[in-house]
Design a protein around this motif. Structure first.
Motif, PDB file in Angstrom:
ATOM      1  N   VAL A  45      40.061  74.792 110.547  1.00  8.09           N
ATOM      2  CA  VAL A  45      39.310  73.877 109.683  1.00  8.09           C
ATOM      3  C   VAL A  45      38.496  74.717 108.709  1.00  8.09           C
ATOM      4  O   VAL A  45      37.627  75.491 109.137  1.00  8.09           O
ATOM      5  N   ASP A  46      38.787  74.594 107.408  1.00  7.37           N
ATOM      6  CA  ASP A  46      38.002  75.300 106.392  1.00  7.37           C
ATOM      7  C   ASP A  46      36.986  74.314 105.853  1.00  7.37           C
ATOM      8  O   ASP A  46      37.304  73.444 105.028  1.00  7.37           O
ATOM      9  N   CYS A  47      35.741  74.447 106.294  1.00  4.64           N
ATOM     10  CA  CYS A  47      34.741  73.397 106.078  1.00  4.64           C
ATOM     11  C   CYS A  47      33.868  73.611 104.849  1.00  4.64           C
ATOM     12  O   CYS A  47      32.915  72.856 104.629  1.00  4.64           O
ATOM     13  N   HIS A  48      34.178  74.609 104.016  1.00  4.84           N
ATOM     14  CA  HIS A  48      33.410  74.827 102.776  1.00  4.84           C
ATOM     15  C   HIS A  48      34.323  75.513 101.777  1.00  4.84           C
ATOM     16  O   HIS A  48      34.558  76.720 101.849  1.00  4.84           O
ATOM     17  N   THR A  49      34.863  74.734 100.814  1.00  3.30           N
ATOM     18  CA  THR A  49      35.641  75.320  99.726  1.00  3.30           C
ATOM     19  C   THR A  49      35.304  74.614  98.425  1.00  3.30           C
ATOM     20  O   THR A  49      34.833  73.480  98.402  1.00  3.30           O
ATOM     21  N   HIS A  50      35.586  75.332  97.342  1.00  2.78           N
ATOM     22  CA  HIS A  50      35.524  74.780  95.986  1.00  2.78           C
ATOM     23  C   HIS A  50      36.944  74.912  95.411  1.00  2.78           C
ATOM     24  O   HIS A  50      37.157  75.539  94.382  1.00  2.78           O
ATOM     25  N   LEU A  51      37.898  74.349  96.080  1.00  2.10           N
ATOM     26  CA  LEU A  51      39.314  74.655  95.860  1.00  2.10           C
ATOM     27  C   LEU A  51      39.823  74.181  94.497  1.00  2.10           C
ATOM     28  O   LEU A  51      40.781  74.733  93.964  1.00  2.10           O
ATOM     29  N   VAL A  52      39.198  73.149  93.939  1.00  2.00           N
ATOM     30  CA  VAL A  52      39.679  72.557  92.678  1.00  2.00           C
ATOM     31  C   VAL A  52      38.791  73.020  91.527  1.00  2.00           C
ATOM     32  O   VAL A  52      37.600  72.701  91.482  1.00  2.00           O
ATOM     33  N   PHE A  53      39.362  73.766  90.612  1.00  8.06           N
ATOM     34  CA  PHE A  53      38.610  74.245  89.439  1.00  8.06           C
ATOM     35  C   PHE A  53      39.600  74.678  88.369  1.00  8.06           C
ATOM     36  O   PHE A  53      40.782  74.918  88.647  1.00  8.06           O
ATOM     37  N   GLY A  54      39.107  74.801  87.149  1.00  7.39           N
ATOM     38  CA  GLY A  54      39.924  75.282  86.053  1.00  7.39           C
ATOM     39  C   GLY A  54      39.696  76.757  85.798  1.00  7.39           C
ATOM     40  O   GLY A  54      38.606  77.288  86.014  1.00  7.39           O
ATOM     41  N   GLY A  55      40.732  77.436  85.315  1.00  9.52           N
ATOM     42  CA  GLY A  55      40.611  78.834  84.914  1.00  9.52           C
ATOM     43  C   GLY A  55      40.394  79.788  86.064  1.00  9.52           C
ATOM     44  O   GLY A  55      40.643  79.478  87.221  1.00  9.52           O
ATOM     45  N   ASN A  56      39.919  80.992  85.739  1.00 14.54           N
ATOM     46  CA  ASN A  56      39.543  81.981  86.748  1.00 14.54           C
ATOM     47  C   ASN A  56      38.492  82.900  86.139  1.00 14.54           C
ATOM     48  O   ASN A  56      38.192  82.830  84.956  1.00 14.54           O
ATOM     49  N   ARG A  57      37.938  83.774  86.957  1.00 17.67           N
ATOM     50  CA  ARG A  57      36.860  84.649  86.478  1.00 17.67           C
ATOM     51  C   ARG A  57      37.237  86.123  86.676  1.00 17.67           C
ATOM     52  O   ARG A  57      36.382  86.977  86.940  1.00 17.67           O
ATOM     53  N   ALA A  58      38.529  86.430  86.547  1.00 14.98           N
ATOM     54  CA  ALA A  58      38.973  87.812  86.748  1.00 14.98           C
ATOM     55  C   ALA A  58      38.363  88.744  85.702  1.00 14.98           C
ATOM     56  O   ALA A  58      38.012  89.891  86.006  1.00 14.98           O
ATOM     57  N   ARG A  59      38.243  88.276  84.465  1.00 16.33           N
ATOM     58  CA  ARG A  59      37.663  89.126  83.425  1.00 16.33           C
ATOM     59  C   ARG A  59      36.211  89.435  83.745  1.00 16.33           C
ATOM     60  O   ARG A  59      35.745  90.562  83.543  1.00 16.33           O
ATOM     61  N   GLU A  60      35.490  88.443  84.230  1.00 15.29           N
ATOM     62  CA  GLU A  60      34.099  88.653  84.620  1.00 15.29           C
ATOM     63  C   GLU A  60      34.000  89.691  85.744  1.00 15.29           C
ATOM     64  O   GLU A  60      33.114  90.560  85.737  1.00 15.29           O
ATOM     65  N   PHE A  61      34.914  89.618  86.704  1.00 19.53           N
ATOM     66  CA  PHE A  61      34.970  90.596  87.800  1.00 19.53           C
ATOM     67  C   PHE A  61      35.188  91.998  87.233  1.00 19.53           C
ATOM     68  O   PHE A  61      34.524  92.963  87.626  1.00 19.53           O
ATOM     69  N   MET A  68      34.443  93.043  84.243  1.00 18.66           N
ATOM     70  CA  MET A  68      33.236  93.458  83.535  1.00 18.66           C
ATOM     71  C   MET A  68      32.182  93.981  84.506  1.00 18.66           C
ATOM     72  O   MET A  68      31.503  94.984  84.219  1.00 18.66           O
ATOM     73  N   ARG A  69      32.045  93.317  85.663  1.00 14.92           N
ATOM     74  CA  ARG A  69      31.077  93.801  86.653  1.00 14.92           C
ATOM     75  C   ARG A  69      31.450  95.191  87.144  1.00 14.92           C
ATOM     76  O   ARG A  69      30.592  96.059  87.327  1.00 14.92           O
ATOM     77  N   LEU A  70      32.731  95.411  87.350  1.00 15.13           N
ATOM     78  CA  LEU A  70      33.182  96.731  87.803  1.00 15.13           C
ATOM     79  C   LEU A  70      32.918  97.801  86.752  1.00 15.13           C
ATOM     80  O   LEU A  70      32.726  98.983  87.083  1.00 15.13           O
TER      81      LEU A  70
END
Length: 402
Positions: A66-82, A84-86
């Motif tokens: 049972v996965d009781c905490h997800t935000h599974l539905v969203f648009g896009g991704n944040r790979a570029r932001e990741f 940039m942090r690196l």
């Protein structure tokens, strides 16, 4: 596989009681999609009718995860932001470049309901591929009536496209949208007066959540939202004490919340309040790892108070792009020093409790849905110990292999 079925020669991890509830040389009988018997094969009643059976060859059977905490539905991704942090960019620099949660809000608002369903399906498939049978999905990247409705409609549709039980949570109080910049109180009014009634009219929300933090909403604003939600008959849960201790754990307990989640900065008093209220502590090691956090959740205080602990992937684009419950359990053991029993309970019994569904799922006990995961392992500890290896042999939901 027929609706009535017997699994024999298995090691049952029933999760009944407070431990693993391990049964050697066990049998599990399914009738009408529910568990009719789970225990030693030698104790099988003689009057069970003849039925199709499977020799599990000593494999381990757990409740479906049972996965009781997800935000599974969203648009896009944040790979570029990741990236940039690196490269050394600060949070402020990323925000000025259009990153952060509001970048996901823009992408989600621009996506159609069909787009959101299509992008979420691979993430749901990944969870199911590691034995998950029930998934909670939050909104919170739309932040308008139309976009919150769209998000939760997409979440509900996932349950019609895949053999998984989907529960939905209204997280309109996730962030302050740009059109309400500097007016968090007015936005909470909008959530109460417009978003929640619209979601309730379509029966799209099983629960209401909020983010109580200095960068989001104050305890007073959350208190007002939760009072309204409870008056509408909706249970509540809370993103609490992740970045600071604003008393979120105690606030969740005050409202009888199903769970409080994150909790890195919760103190002993908050842990005790949660224990008294029966509010589950949902711990999210994926976000702790991905954000390189330093403040560990107070596991010792939860144990001392008797606060029950669940685990979840927190799958989301910004702080936990994680779709592996097995890796999540390993992180909880390695980073938080949780035991094997605590980790497995965290994705079964306690996760079900955090969704208010322990009466139906989460343990292998007669009368509950036959949601099972069958693993090709010798010991339950292997499910926590291994990294990058998936020993799932079969996934059973409501008695059907899928």
């Amino acid at each position: 596989m027929t609706a009535d079925h017997m699994f024999r020669n298995a090691r049952l991890v029933t999760m009944a009681g407070d431990g693993l509830g391990l049964v050697e040389r066990g049998a599990l009988v399914v009738t009408g999609g529910r568990i009719a018997f789970a225990g030693p094969e030698s104790n099988l009643p003689a009057d069970f009718p003849a039925m199709e059976s499977t020799d599990c060859e000593g494999r381990v059977i757990t409740p479906g995860l049972v996965d009781c905490h997800t935000h599974l539905v969203f648009g896009g991704n944040r790979a570029r932001e990741f990236e940039m942090r690196l490269d050394g960019a600060s949070y402020e620099e990323i925000a000025r470049a259009g990153g952060g949660i509001l970048s996901t809000v823009r992408a989600t608002r621009a996506a159609s309901e069909d787009d959101l369903v299509a992008s979420a399906l691979p993430r749901l498939d990944a969870l199911m591929g590691e034995g998950v049978t029930t998934v909670e999905i939050k909104s919170g990247y739309g932040l308008t009536v139309a976009d919150e409705v769209k998000t939760l409609r997409a979440a509900r549709r996932l349950g019609t496209l895949r053999p998984a039980t989907i529960t939905t949570t209204a997280l309109g109080a996730h962030a302050i949208p740009p059109e309400f910049a500097g007016r968090s109180g007015d936005y909470i009014d909008h959530v109460i007066r417009e978003q929640l009634p619209a979601l309730a009219a379509e029966n799209l929300a099983d629960c209401v959540d909020a983010f109580c933090e200095g960068i989001a909403f104050s305890p007073e604003e959350v208190d007002r939202l939760f009072t309204a939600a409870r008056q509408m008959g909706l249970p509540v849960k809370l993103h609490a004490d992740q970045l600071s201790n604003l008393g979120g754990a105690a606030l969740s307990a005050k409202h009888g919340a199903l769970s409080a989640d994150h909790l890195e900065y919760t103190d002993a008093a908050g842990a005790a309040a949660m224990a008294r209220a029966g509010t589950i502590a949902v711990l999210l090691p994926g976000a702790f790892y991905f954000l390189r956090e330093k403040q560990l959740p107070p596991i010792a205080a939860f144990r001392a108070a008797g606060t029950r602990m669940a685990l979840a992937t927190d799958c989301n684009p910004g702080s936990s792009p994680l779709t592996s419950p097995l890796l999540t359990m390993n992180m909880a053991a390695t980073l938080f020093r949780m035991t094997v029993s605590e980790c497995l309970a965290g994705f079964t019994r306690e996760a079900a409790r955090a969704l208010g569904k322990l009466g139906e799922i989460g343990t292998l006990e007669p009368g509950k849905w036959a949601d099972l995961a069958i693993w090709s392992v010798e010991s339950p500890a292997e499910l926590v110990y291994r990294m990058g290896f998936n020993p799932l042999h079969a996934r059973i939901r409501r008695g059907q292999r899928c």
